[in-house]
Design a protein around this motif. Structure first.
Motif, PDB file in Angstrom:
ATOM      1  N   VAL A  41       0.838  -1.200   0.000  1.00 23.20           N
ATOM      2  CA  VAL A  41       0.000   0.000   0.000  1.00 23.20           C
ATOM      3  C   VAL A  41       0.873   1.250   0.000  1.00 23.20           C
ATOM      4  CG1 VAL A  41      -1.699   1.332   1.326  1.00 23.20           C
ATOM      5  CG2 VAL A  41      -1.972  -1.147   1.076  1.00 23.20           C
ATOM      6  N   ALA A  42       2.039   1.172   0.674  1.00 19.60           N
ATOM      7  CA  ALA A  42       2.962   2.311   0.692  1.00 19.60           C
ATOM      8  C   ALA A  42       3.519   2.613  -0.695  1.00 19.60           C
ATOM      9  CB  ALA A  42       4.107   2.048   1.667  1.00 19.60           C
ATOM     10  N   GLY A  43       3.403   1.662  -1.622  1.00 22.35           N
ATOM     11  CA  GLY A  43       3.800   1.924  -2.999  1.00 22.35           C
ATOM     12  C   GLY A  43       2.729   2.648  -3.781  1.00 22.35           C
ATOM     13  N   VAL A  44       1.534   2.784  -3.190  1.00 23.63           N
ATOM     14  CA  VAL A  44       0.411   3.454  -3.860  1.00 23.63           C
ATOM     15  C   VAL A  44       0.125   4.809  -3.220  1.00 23.63           C
ATOM     16  CG1 VAL A  44      -2.035   3.255  -4.465  1.00 23.63           C
ATOM     17  CG2 VAL A  44      -0.570   1.222  -4.482  1.00 23.63           C
ATOM     18  N   VAL A  45       0.277   4.893  -1.889  1.00 22.53           N
ATOM     19  CA  VAL A  45       0.008   6.130  -1.151  1.00 22.53           C
ATOM     20  C   VAL A  45       1.195   6.424  -0.238  1.00 22.53           C
ATOM     21  CG1 VAL A  45      -2.490   5.741  -1.221  1.00 22.53           C
ATOM     22  CG2 VAL A  45      -1.158   4.921   0.742  1.00 22.53           C
TER      23      VAL A  45
END
Length: 339
Positions: A200-204
Motif C-alpha cells: 500500500v505504501a507503494g500506492v500512497v
C-alpha cells in the motif's frame, strides 16, 4: 455496448449502497465459522451504515463451507460466500474477497476467532478521523505461544519495518481497514498478505498508513497453520518485496546494473591481460585471472540479457492486470441483505 453500459451503471449504483465490506478467508474452520458469523453480526448490529460479510472458503476439506452456508438467508445479514476451487492460500483467498467486495471501506480479519469483530466499528471511525487509507490492527497482548508465534512475528516485524521503511508494531495482524479504492490498486500474489502495508505504501504515502491497538483472543478451535519455519519464508518473501518495491516497473535496471558492473571489472582484467600478452610478451593462457575475466564477461552478458527479458515480462504483466491467482467454484448469496 448499451447493455454493457447499463450493467456497469447498475454495478456502480449497487457498490455505492454498501459502506463497509468484511472479508474473511477461511480454511478448515468448521467449528469456528458459525460462532464467527454470530460474533460479526452481533458486533455490527449497531453500525449505522450498510455492511456486508464476505466469507472466502479456500478449498476447505471439512464442513466449513456447509456450516457457513447454513447462515445464508439469516435476517439482518448480508452474507456472500465465495468458494474457491481448491486451496490457493490465504493471500489468494484475501484477493478474491477484496475483488468481490462492494464496500467503500474494506475490513479483513481471520476466521479463527482470534480477531475480535467488535474492534471494527472503532477502527472505521479511527481511520476516518485520521484520514488514513489503511489502518492496521496491533495485537499488543497476543494470546499465542512464545516460541511458535511471538518470536517469529517479532523478528518478521523488525525485518519488514527496517527494509520497507513502513514502521508498524504488527504487520501480521489480519485485522485491517482499507479504503476500497486503494487496496484494489494492489495486486496480491504469493504470500504477500504479510506485506500489505508495504504494498500500500507503494500506492500512497506512508503517512496515510496507521495502526491501532486491538483485542486478540487465544485460538479456541483447530490448530495454528503457522510455526517457526514461517520466519524463514518471511525472509525470502521480504527479499522479493524489497526487489518489487524498488524495481517492479524497471527490473532491467537491477540486472543491468549488476551486469554493467561485472562487465566493467571484466574489461579491466582483460585489458590488463592484453597488455601482458601483446606488449610485454608474457603467456596468459594458463593464468587463473584469464579464466576469471572470461567468466565475468559471460556473467555480465547473461545479467544484461536477463534484464532485457525481465523488462519484456514486466511490460506484459502491466498489460494484463486481469490475471488472477485463484479460481472461483461458486458464489453463494444471501436472500435477506441487511438494511
Amino acid at each position: 455496448m448499451l447493455t454493457a453500459a447499463k450493467s456497469l451503471g447498475a454495478y456502480a449504483e449497487n457498490t455505492l449502497t454498501v459502506e463497509l465490506s468484511l472479508v474473511v478467508p477461511i480454511f478448515n474452520e468448521e467449528e469456528s465459522v458459525g460462532p464467527l458469523i454470530d460474533r460479526v453480526q452481533e458486533a455490527m448490529s449497531g453500525y449505522a451504515d450498510r455492511w456486508e460479510l464476505i466469507l472466502v472458503d479456500d478449498g476447505s476439506t471439512d464442513a466449513t463451507l456447509a456450516n457457513a452456508r447454513a447462515a445464508i438467508g439469516r435476517p439482518g445479514l448480508d452474507l456472500q460466500i465465495v468458494a474457491l476451487q481448491r486451496n490457493f492460500g490465504q493471500t489468494a483467498a484475501m484477493q478474491a474477497g477484496i475483488t468481490q467486495a462492494r464496500g467503500r471501506l474494506i475490513a479483513t480479519l481471520d476466521g479463527d476467532l482470534q480477531n475480535d469483530p467488535r474492534d471494527i466499528p472503532g477502527m472505521v471511525a479511527e481511520l476516518e478521523r485520521r484520514e488514513l487509507d489503511l489502518l492496521v490492527g496491533w495485537r499488543k497482548n497476543r494470546q499465542d505461544g512464545l516460541l511458535l508465534r511471538k518470536v517469529p512475528s517479532w523478528i518478521a516485524n523488525r525485518l519488514i519495518g527496517r527494509i520497507t521503511g513502513v514502521r508498524l508494531h504488527d504487520y501480521g495482524c489480519s485485522l485491517k481497514i482499507y479504503r476500497g479504492s486503494i487496496i484494489k490498486q494492489v495486486k496480491l500474489m504469493g504470500e504477500m498478505h504479510r506485506f500489505i502495508p508495504a504494498w500500500v505504501a507503494g500506492v500512497v504515502p506512508s503517512s496515510r498508513i496507521g495502526e491501532m491497538p486491538v483485542t486478540h483472543h487465544a485460538r479456541q478451535h483447530g490448530v495454528s497453520k503457522y510455526g517457526i519455519s514461517r520466519t524463514f519464508r518471511v525472509i525470502l518473501d521480504l527479499l522479493s518485496v524489497m526487489f518489487f518495491m524498488r524495481f517492479k516497473a524497471r527490473p532491467g535496471h537491477f540486472f543491468g546494473s549488476l551486469g554493467l558492473g561485472l562487465g566493467a571489472l571484466s574489461s579491466l582484467i582483460l585489458a590488463y591481460l592484453f597488455v601482458e600478452k601483446f606488449i610485454i610478451g608474457n603467456s596468459i593462457g594458463t593464468r587463473p585471472l584469464f579464466l576469471i575475466g572470461i567468466m565475468l564477461f559471460l556473467s555480465a552478458m547473461q545479467l544484461i540479457t536477463t534484464g532485457i527479458l525481465a523488462e519484456m515480462i514486466a511490460r506484459t504483466y502491466y498489460r494484463d492486470e486481469s490475471t488472477v491467482n485463484y479460481i472461483i467454484r461458486d458464489v453463494y448469496n444471501g436472500d435477506h441483505p441487511n438494511p
